[in-house]
Scaffold this motif. Structure first.
Motif, mmCIF file in Angstrom:
data_model
loop_
_atom_site.group_PDB
_atom_site.id
_atom_site.type_symbol
_atom_site.label_atom_id
_atom_site.label_comp_id
_atom_site.label_asym_id
_atom_site.label_seq_id
_atom_site.Cartn_x
_atom_site.Cartn_y
_atom_site.Cartn_z
ATOM 1 N N LEU A 156 0.943 -1.395 -0.005
ATOM 2 C CA LEU A 156 -0.089 -0.202 0.160
ATOM 3 C C LEU A 156 0.970 1.159 -0.068
ATOM 4 O O LEU A 156 0.559 2.060 -0.757
ATOM 5 N N GLN A 157 1.953 1.084 0.880
ATOM 6 C CA GLN A 157 2.773 2.372 0.690
ATOM 7 C C GLN A 157 3.301 2.557 -0.620
ATOM 8 O O GLN A 157 3.733 3.785 -0.973
ATOM 9 N N ASP A 158 3.813 1.546 -1.277
ATOM 10 C CA ASP A 158 4.464 1.421 -2.453
ATOM 11 C C ASP A 158 3.603 2.169 -3.502
ATOM 12 O O ASP A 158 3.901 2.885 -4.576
ATOM 13 N N ARG A 159 2.176 2.004 -3.572
ATOM 14 C CA ARG A 159 1.146 2.765 -4.199
ATOM 15 C C ARG A 159 0.796 4.079 -3.646
ATOM 16 O O ARG A 159 0.561 5.080 -4.697
ATOM 17 N N LEU A 160 0.964 4.506 -2.464
ATOM 18 C CA LEU A 160 0.298 5.429 -1.746
ATOM 19 C C LEU A 160 1.450 6.708 -2.079
ATOM 20 O O LEU A 160 1.134 7.708 -2.427
ATOM 21 N N LEU A 161 2.537 6.352 -1.633
ATOM 22 C CA LEU A 161 3.723 7.633 -1.678
ATOM 23 C C LEU A 161 3.823 8.259 -3.010
ATOM 24 O O LEU A 161 3.906 9.455 -2.924
ATOM 25 N N PRO A 162 4.143 7.471 -4.132
ATOM 26 C CA PRO A 162 4.229 8.108 -5.458
ATOM 27 C C PRO A 162 3.001 9.100 -5.808
ATOM 28 O O PRO A 162 3.090 10.051 -6.351
ATOM 29 N N ARG A 163 1.708 8.729 -5.214
ATOM 30 C CA ARG A 163 0.497 9.492 -5.693
ATOM 31 C C ARG A 163 0.547 10.674 -4.813
ATOM 32 O O ARG A 163 0.002 11.948 -5.285
ATOM 33 N N LEU A 164 1.076 10.459 -3.497
ATOM 34 C CA LEU A 164 1.125 11.858 -2.452
ATOM 35 C C LEU A 164 2.248 12.699 -3.065
ATOM 36 O O LEU A 164 1.808 13.977 -3.360
ATOM 37 N N LEU A 165 3.386 12.401 -3.697
ATOM 38 C CA LEU A 165 4.234 13.249 -4.055
ATOM 39 C C LEU A 165 3.767 14.034 -5.397
ATOM 40 O O LEU A 165 3.934 14.878 -5.554
ATOM 41 N N THR A 166 3.069 13.164 -6.313
ATOM 42 C CA THR A 166 2.376 13.672 -7.623
ATOM 43 C C THR A 166 1.444 14.766 -7.078
ATOM 44 O O THR A 166 1.396 16.004 -7.507
ATOM 45 N N GLY A 167 0.719 14.462 -6.077
ATOM 46 C CA GLY A 167 -0.165 15.487 -5.555
ATOM 47 C C GLY A 167 0.548 16.974 -5.273
ATOM 48 O O GLY A 167 0.047 17.806 -5.274
ATOM 49 N N TYR A 168 1.575 16.695 -4.488
ATOM 50 C CA TYR A 168 2.341 18.046 -4.229
ATOM 51 C C TYR A 168 2.875 18.516 -5.432
ATOM 52 O O TYR A 168 2.850 19.848 -5.441
ATOM 53 N N ALA A 169 3.116 17.989 -6.444
ATOM 54 C CA ALA A 169 3.688 18.720 -7.387
ATOM 55 C C ALA A 169 2.668 18.951 -8.382
ATOM 56 O O ALA A 169 2.907 20.140 -9.239
ATOM 57 N N ASP A 170 1.643 18.321 -8.341
ATOM 58 C CA ASP A 170 0.687 18.708 -9.368
ATOM 59 C C ASP A 170 -0.672 18.433 -9.137
ATOM 60 O O ASP A 170 -1.032 17.233 -9.181
ATOM 61 N N VAL A 171 -1.283 19.257 -8.313
ATOM 62 C CA VAL A 171 -2.571 18.861 -7.557
ATOM 63 C C VAL A 171 -3.684 18.072 -8.441
ATOM 64 O O VAL A 171 -4.257 17.110 -8.144
ATOM 65 N N GLU A 172 -3.740 18.869 -9.766
ATOM 66 C CA GLU A 172 -4.801 18.078 -10.626
ATOM 67 C C GLU A 172 -4.387 16.730 -11.214
ATOM 68 O O GLU A 172 -5.391 16.179 -11.842
ATOM 69 N N ALA A 173 -3.252 16.339 -10.897
ATOM 70 C CA ALA A 173 -2.805 15.197 -11.619
ATOM 71 C C ALA A 173 -3.214 14.027 -10.588
ATOM 72 O O ALA A 173 -3.185 12.785 -11.079
ATOM 73 N N THR A 174 -3.819 14.387 -9.364
ATOM 74 C CA THR A 174 -3.991 13.385 -8.371
ATOM 75 C C THR A 174 -5.580 13.112 -8.249
ATOM 76 O O THR A 174 -6.339 14.148 -8.202
ATOM 77 N N ASP A 175 -6.157 11.991 -8.162
ATOM 78 C CA ASP A 175 -7.513 11.390 -8.026
ATOM 79 C C ASP A 175 -7.933 11.541 -6.479
ATOM 80 O O ASP A 175 -7.322 10.534 -5.776
ATOM 81 N N PRO A 176 -8.359 12.660 -6.051
ATOM 82 C CA PRO A 176 -8.785 12.716 -4.523
ATOM 83 C C PRO A 176 -9.430 11.451 -4.016
ATOM 84 O O PRO A 176 -8.973 10.884 -2.922
#
Length: 57
Positions: free
Chosen positions: A16-36
C-alpha cells in the motif's frame, strides 16, 4: 496466533505504501494530476492495515 498474521500484514502495508507515496508526491507537484477519491481510499486502507498490524504485534 496473532504473530502469524504479521508477515501478511507487513507485506500488505508495504504494498500500500508503494502505491500511496508516489501518488502523494505527485499531488504535491501537480494537484490536478491526483485523483482525490483514489488517494483517500488508499490512505484509508493504509490506516486500517497499520491498525491491524499494531494489534497483531
Amino acid at each position: 496466533m496473532r504473530s502469524r498474521r504479521l508477515p501478511g500484514l507487513t507485506t500488505e502495508r508495504l504494498r500500500l505504501q508503494d502505491r500511496l507515496l508516489p501518488r502523494l508526491l505527485t499531488g504535491y507537484a501537480d494537484v490536478e494530476a491526483t485523483d482525490p477519491a483514489a488517494l483517500d481510499s488508499l490512505r484509508t486502507r493504509s490506516r486500517q492495515v497499520r491498525e491491524h498490524l499494531g494489534a497483531a504485534a
